[in-house]
Motif scaffolding. Structure first.
Motif: not given
Length: 98
Positions: A13-25
């Motif tokens: 899995p790619l875990v970064s600030e960008k992917t966390a934001r994508l997961a939330d939104t």
């Protein structure tokens, strides 16, 4: 597609600030996948491993950077990533301890 192949399609899995934001939104999760993986293979692998319903798969090829190692030039390998969108109400928790 064989079960063996599906288990190898997702590399990490790619875990970064960008992917966390994508997961939330927008319920999108990013994975590093095999360079020859197809969208149907990625969909089946995610649905099988995480027991979720996938609605959309987008893939992107990432070109390796050219780096200098002392006097010699080297190049990192190209790789492929997939953005997987889950159905409404579905979720993947990478950090959760059960």
């Amino acid at each position: 597609m064989s079960q063996e192949r599906l288990m190898k399609v997702l590399l990490a899995p790619l875990v970064s600030e960008k992917t966390a934001r994508l997961a939330d939104t927008s319920r999108q999760y990013a994975f590093k996948v095999l360079p020859d993986a197809s969208k149907p293979e990625i969909r089946q692998a995610v649905e099988k491993l995480f027991e979720v319903k996938v609605t959309n798969v987008q893939v992107a090829r990432v070109k390796g950077k050219v780096k200098r190692f002392g006097q010699t030039l080297g190049k990192r390998s190209d790789w492929k990533k997939a953005y997987v969108t889950l159905a409404e109400g579905q979720d993947i928790d990478f950090m959760g301890a059960e």
